[in-house]
Write a protein that holds these residues in place. Structure first.
Motif, PDB file in Angstrom:
ATOM      1  N   UNK A   1      14.609 -19.564  17.073  1.00 26.89           N
ATOM      2  CA  UNK A   1      12.946 -19.493  17.172  1.00 26.89           C
ATOM      3  C   UNK A   1      12.700 -20.634  18.207  1.00 26.89           C
ATOM      4  N   UNK A   2      11.472 -20.482  18.616  1.00 22.17           N
ATOM      5  CA  UNK A   2      10.813 -21.453  19.418  1.00 22.17           C
ATOM      6  C   UNK A   2       9.769 -21.657  18.591  1.00 22.17           C
ATOM      7  N   UNK A   3       9.132 -23.070  18.719  1.00 18.80           N
ATOM      8  CA  UNK A   3       8.099 -23.600  17.865  1.00 18.80           C
ATOM      9  C   UNK A   3       7.293 -24.803  18.923  1.00 18.80           C
ATOM     10  N   UNK A   4       6.059 -24.519  18.895  1.00 19.71           N
ATOM     11  CA  UNK A   4       5.069 -25.442  19.495  1.00 19.71           C
ATOM     12  C   UNK A   4       4.044 -26.099  18.323  1.00 19.71           C
ATOM     13  N   UNK A   5       4.293 -27.308  18.067  1.00 21.18           N
ATOM     14  CA  UNK A   5       3.426 -28.144  17.245  1.00 21.18           C
ATOM     15  C   UNK A   5       2.638 -28.946  17.903  1.00 21.18           C
ATOM     16  N   UNK A   6       1.073 -28.637  17.834  1.00 21.17           N
ATOM     17  CA  UNK A   6       0.150 -29.556  18.176  1.00 21.17           C
ATOM     18  C   UNK A   6      -0.329 -30.555  17.135  1.00 21.17           C
ATOM     19  N   UNK A   7      -0.200 -31.745  17.242  1.00 28.59           N
ATOM     20  CA  UNK A   7      -0.452 -32.702  16.087  1.00 28.59           C
ATOM     21  C   UNK A   7      -1.327 -33.931  16.482  1.00 28.59           C
ATOM     22  N   UNK A   8      -1.825 -34.364  15.329  1.00 30.27           N
ATOM     23  CA  UNK A   8      -2.729 -35.563  15.515  1.00 30.27           C
ATOM     24  C   UNK A   8      -2.167 -36.506  14.396  1.00 30.27           C
TER      25      UNK A   8
ATOM     26  N   UNK B   1      -5.342 -19.337  13.331  1.00 29.31           N
ATOM     27  CA  UNK B   1      -5.051 -18.589  14.516  1.00 29.31           C
ATOM     28  C   UNK B   1      -4.977 -17.137  14.278  1.00 29.31           C
ATOM     29  N   UNK B   2      -5.943 -16.445  13.247  1.00 28.31           N
ATOM     30  CA  UNK B   2      -6.033 -15.213  13.034  1.00 28.31           C
ATOM     31  C   UNK B   2      -4.822 -14.603  12.257  1.00 28.31           C
ATOM     32  N   UNK B   3      -4.113 -15.383  11.717  1.00 25.54           N
ATOM     33  CA  UNK B   3      -3.227 -14.964  10.733  1.00 25.54           C
ATOM     34  C   UNK B   3      -3.467 -15.264   9.298  1.00 25.54           C
ATOM     35  N   UNK B   4      -3.322 -14.446   8.220  1.00 31.09           N
ATOM     36  CA  UNK B   4      -3.783 -14.596   6.867  1.00 31.09           C
ATOM     37  C   UNK B   4      -2.788 -15.395   6.360  1.00 31.09           C
ATOM     38  N   UNK B   5      -3.220 -16.494   5.832  1.00 24.15           N
ATOM     39  CA  UNK B   5      -2.228 -17.604   5.160  1.00 24.15           C
ATOM     40  C   UNK B   5      -2.606 -17.771   3.594  1.00 24.15           C
ATOM     41  N   UNK B   6      -1.849 -18.302   2.911  1.00 29.35           N
ATOM     42  CA  UNK B   6      -2.310 -19.290   1.638  1.00 29.35           C
ATOM     43  C   UNK B   6      -2.098 -20.602   1.479  1.00 29.35           C
ATOM     44  N   UNK B   7      -3.178 -21.188   1.492  1.00 25.03           N
ATOM     45  CA  UNK B   7      -3.142 -22.766   1.306  1.00 25.03           C
ATOM     46  C   UNK B   7      -2.541 -23.261  -0.214  1.00 25.03           C
ATOM     47  N   UNK B   8      -1.563 -24.392   0.155  1.00 24.25           N
ATOM     48  CA  UNK B   8      -1.222 -25.116  -1.054  1.00 24.25           C
ATOM     49  C   UNK B   8      -1.275 -26.450  -0.829  1.00 24.25           C
ATOM     50  N   UNK B   9      -1.513 -27.150  -2.032  1.00 23.61           N
ATOM     51  CA  UNK B   9      -1.463 -28.635  -2.103  1.00 23.61           C
ATOM     52  C   UNK B   9      -0.286 -29.084  -3.151  1.00 23.61           C
ATOM     53  N   UNK B  10       0.387 -30.219  -2.415  1.00 23.56           N
ATOM     54  CA  UNK B  10       1.289 -30.827  -3.155  1.00 23.56           C
ATOM     55  C   UNK B  10       1.349 -32.477  -3.284  1.00 23.56           C
ATOM     56  N   UNK B  11       2.176 -33.002  -4.234  1.00 24.50           N
ATOM     57  CA  UNK B  11       2.078 -34.524  -4.313  1.00 24.50           C
ATOM     58  C   UNK B  11       3.484 -34.633  -4.492  1.00 24.50           C
ATOM     59  N   UNK B  12       3.887 -35.846  -3.997  1.00 28.54           N
ATOM     60  CA  UNK B  12       5.170 -36.522  -4.484  1.00 28.54           C
ATOM     61  C   UNK B  12       4.868 -38.041  -4.359  1.00 28.54           C
TER      62      UNK B  12
ATOM     63  N   UNK C   1      -0.532 -31.158  11.987  1.00 24.89           N
ATOM     64  CA  UNK C   1      -0.055 -30.212  12.722  1.00 24.89           C
ATOM     65  C   UNK C   1      -0.122 -28.774  12.499  1.00 24.89           C
ATOM     66  N   UNK C   2      -0.462 -28.208  13.672  1.00 26.57           N
ATOM     67  CA  UNK C   2      -0.732 -26.409  13.750  1.00 26.57           C
ATOM     68  C   UNK C   2       0.584 -25.916  14.459  1.00 26.57           C
ATOM     69  N   UNK C   3       1.176 -25.065  13.839  1.00 25.35           N
ATOM     70  CA  UNK C   3       2.344 -24.580  14.237  1.00 25.35           C
ATOM     71  C   UNK C   3       2.368 -23.354  14.665  1.00 25.35           C
ATOM     72  N   UNK C   4       2.886 -22.954  15.821  1.00 30.62           N
ATOM     73  CA  UNK C   4       2.960 -21.578  16.477  1.00 30.62           C
ATOM     74  C   UNK C   4       4.373 -21.324  16.646  1.00 30.62           C
TER      75      UNK C   4
END
Length: 267
Positions: free
Chosen positions: A62-69, A181-192, A226-229
């Motif tokens: 795979x190739x992956x582009x991450x735009x992060x702040x 980015x137009x893709x249907x996603x599920x959002x999850x929240x985690x703690x550690x 980060x947004x991952x493509x």
């Protein structure tokens, strides 16, 4: 290796904007999810991580582009945001190229299954380590523990390994559905311990599309987003994983972890 803990994610300063404000509907979804899941760790949210790990393990390349702040907290308490972009080319389990670029630093990491090289295109210095002989998950840990290099998005390799770190979670909840980015996603929240993090996982391919990490061991609560493509079909040239010194490049030694120190203004 502390999963998700190191939220900077750019080599040397590490390879990870606070979460976007919730809409009223999303806030209702989050509240409803919390009310419906009295257990601290929701089995469905953990199962989503397992599906994500299985999807990552199934990738042949795979190739992956991450735009992060990344939020950085000044001594005055004021937060500033630093942007970065990371480009990955990967052929599991032992081939990797990473280009990590920001206004302050530019680093490239090459790994062909045996030799790891870290190169600074601006300074034209490189350092190589021979006979590494590690999987990508092992390489991520080795880079951090031995050389103080935090591989960008290293935790993806941990969750994509055969032994993902489920036992670190103290809370896990499904927030709701969304679109990235137009893709249907599920959002999850985690703690550690010391870290809150969120994942937006694709409903079709189960790959992570967005990540938010907040450090709880700092009162200012600095965040990383980060947004991952992903591109799992584009061909990758095998030569991408092997470093060939450009003209004028000079080889230097690589420091062990207790000697690593980033100099001010380093490029």
């Amino acid at each position: 290796m502390n999963t998700i803990k190191r939220y900077g994610f750019v080599a040397g300063s590490a390879l990870l904007l606070a979460a976007l404000p919730l809409t009223s509907q999303a806030a209702k979804q989050a509240a409803s999810a919390a009310a419906a899941a009295p257990a601290a760790v929701d089995a469905g949210a953990v199962a989503a991580l397992e599906r994500m790990g299985a999807a990552l393990r199934a990738l042949k390349q795979f190739t992956l582009v991450s735009d992060a702040t990344t939020e950085v907290v000044l001594d005055s308490g004021q937060k500033i945001e630093l942007d970065s972009r990371v480009n990955y080319q990967v052929q599991p389990p032992r081939h990797l190229f990473v280009d990590m670029d920001s206004a302050r630093t530019h680093r490239q990491l090459f790994y062909d299954g045996k030799t790891m090289t870290l190169y600074s295109p601006r300074l034209k210095y490189y350092a190589s380590v021979d006979d590494v002989d590690a999987t990508l998950s092992e390489l991520a840990g080795k880079l951090w523990t031995e050389y103080g290099i935090d591989l960008p998005l290293a935790d993806l390799f941990q969750w994509g390994s055969a032994t993902p770190p489920h036992n670190v979670l103290t809370s896990a909840v499904h927030v709701g559905t969304a679109s990235v980015d137009g893709a249907a996603v599920d959002q999850y929240a985690f703690r550690q311990p010391d870290v809150d993090w969120q994942l937006w996982i694709g409903q079709d391919d189960h790959l992570p599309r967005r990540i938010v990490i907040i450090s709880q061991d700092d009162a200012a609560l600095p965040a990383y987003t980060a947004r991952l493509k992903w591109d799992v079909r584009a061909p990758i040239n095998q030569a991408s994983f092997t470093f060939t010194p450009p003209q004028g490049a000079a080889r230097i030694g690589i420091l062990v972890v207790d000697a690593v120190a980033m100099q001010p203004g380093e490029k």
